[in-house]
Write an enzyme that holds these catalytic residues in place. Structure first.
Site, short mmCIF file in Angstrom:
data_model
loop_
_atom_site.label_atom_id
_atom_site.label_comp_id
_atom_site.label_asym_id
_atom_site.label_seq_id
_atom_site.Cartn_x
_atom_site.Cartn_y
_atom_site.Cartn_z
N ALA A 75 -7.46 -4.14 19.24
CA ALA A 75 -8.71 -3.99 18.49
C ALA A 75 -8.93 -5.12 17.50
O ALA A 75 -10.07 -5.50 17.22
CB ALA A 75 -8.73 -2.64 17.77
N ASN A 156 -9.46 4.41 9.13
CA ASN A 156 -8.05 4.53 9.51
C ASN A 156 -7.17 5.11 8.42
O ASN A 156 -6.06 5.56 8.69
CB ASN A 156 -7.51 3.15 9.93
N GLN A 184 -9.56 4.09 16.00
CA GLN A 184 -9.04 5.43 15.70
C GLN A 184 -9.73 6.54 16.49
O GLN A 184 -9.23 7.66 16.53
CB GLN A 184 -9.18 5.73 14.20
N CYS A 332 -1.37 -2.41 8.84
CA CYS A 332 -1.66 -3.84 8.95
C CYS A 332 -1.61 -4.56 7.62
O CYS A 332 -1.65 -5.78 7.57
CB CYS A 332 -3.03 -4.04 9.60
#
Length: 382
Positions: A75, A156, A184, A332
């Site tokens: 993504a 997220n 998600q 991330c």
């Protein structure tokens, strides 16, 4: 014998690969290992066939033509291709304005920051205190020179669903391109992503029980015409010229099967996750938790963003590390921990931001010892 490790409650970061998917991936790594670009022998033809099947499977779940499925590494790459890939067209057409939200994943915010450095203007719509953005505010920010509207389907960190259907309905047919980061929600809230006014959809394999390292960007045609995307890399004609490089056939096939399974089992998985969420909320109630995301406006059933009054998130994670594996934000950005930009954009007080942890699970998550968790946190608060 029970796994001695803590129960995994970080499925929003990544999911385990479904054994059925893993079996296909390993077979294609070891036994049928041809290059899909090799058209002169059966090995290559078989590999290309696997890619075609995966493209078809994903296309069916979203109601798009298989040729509108562009395979990427995940993504993050899909988000970058959707945003940066439109920049040249925006410059040529004097459409250098973009509308997005302040709660997007960094895979969207950082490409937007790059475009800002290049002279684009970006309007970021802020959410309310529950983490939801207003469709009216997003649409009100659109101008004649707006190139793109980019809004994630579900956050997220909080699981808060965003009004992508209302935004899509409110955009003119020939208006800005609409991009949705669905990392998600793909495989969970897939029907909403079939809205034909959504031009671009980013999906990720490892969030839907597929392998890591593969994803896709859905690029819907407008009026039968391809969108004016430019590739971020050059060096081959794969993926309609938008994503060069040798196809990772095992990963692509794994994503295709994971997509099909997610759609077939979607409702059963959702019910299991909803039961888990209900049990979690009931168990944590004595701690008077602060829950982020408004259930009436929609939250994912597999994500719970919660702050326990009087407790810091780091202390909570340390105290529970033998029982459950949880996080305090996006995986991330965890390598360089900083306060959540999502919770900050929601206007939450600093102590609530510092105390927030994210619990996320799947339909396969085992029963959690909530009594031990509550007892541990109660003792920690004394």
């Amino acid at each position: 014998m029970r796994d001695a490790r803590p129960i995994y409650l970080d499925c929003a970061a990544t999911t385990a690969t479904d054994p059925r998917v893993a079996e296909v991936v390993m077979r294609l790594f070891v036994e049928e290992f041809g290059n899909a670009g090799s058209r002169t022998h059966t090995y290559g033809a078989a590999a290309q066939g696997e890619v075609n099947i995966a493209r078809q499977r994903i296309g069916v779940t979203l109601g798009v033509d298989p040729e509108e499925v562009i395979f990427t590494s995940g993504a993050t790459e899909s988000d970058n291709l959707a945003i940066l890939g439109l920049a040249a067209f925006g410059t040529a057409e004097a459409r250098r304005h973009i509308v997005s939200t302040a709660i997007e994943h960094k895979a969207v915010l950082e490409p937007l920051a790059r475009l800002t450095d290049e002279g684009f203007e970006v309007t970021l719509v802020r959410p309310d205190r529950a983490g939801h953005v207003s469709a009216d505010e997003v649409l009100a920010a659109v101008r004649r020179d707006t190139l793109l509207v980019s809004v994630m389907h579900a956050n997220n960190e909080t699981g808060a669903l965003q009004p992508i259907a209302a935004i899509a309905d409110g955009l003119a047919a020939d208006g800005p391109f609409l991009h949705v980061d669905a990392a998600q929600t793909y495989g969970r809230e897939t029907p909403a992503l079939r809205h034909t006014r959504i031009d671009l959809v980013s999906i990720s394999g490892h969030k839907v029980f597929g392998p890591k390292g593969v994803g896709a960007l859905i690029v819907r045609r407008r009026g039968g015409r391809r969108l004016p995307l430019r590739p971020l890399m050059v060096g081959g004609g794969q993926e309609r010229g938008l994503r060069p490089g040798t196809h990772p056939v095992p990963l692509i096939a794994g994503l295709g099967l994971a997509a099909e399974l997610a759609e077939t089992e979607r409702e059963a998985r959702a019910r299991a996750c909803a039961r888990f969420r209900s049990a979690a909320l009931d168990a944590l109630a004595p701690l008077a938790p602060v829950i982020h995301g408004d259930h009436d406006r929609g939250v994912l059933p597999n994500i719970l963003s919660v702050a326990i009054p009087g407790l810091d998130s780091e202390a909570v994670m340390v105290a529970l590390k033998e029982l459950v594996a949880v996080s305090n934000g996006s995986a991330c950005t965890s390598a360089r921990y900083e306060p959540s930009h999502v919770l900050a954009a929601m206007g939450l007080p600093e102590d609530e931001i510092d105390g927030t942890v994210r619990l996320s699970w799947s339909h396969t998550t085992p029963t959690v010892p909530w009594d031990k968790i509550v007892a541990t946190l109660s003792d920690l608060r004394l």
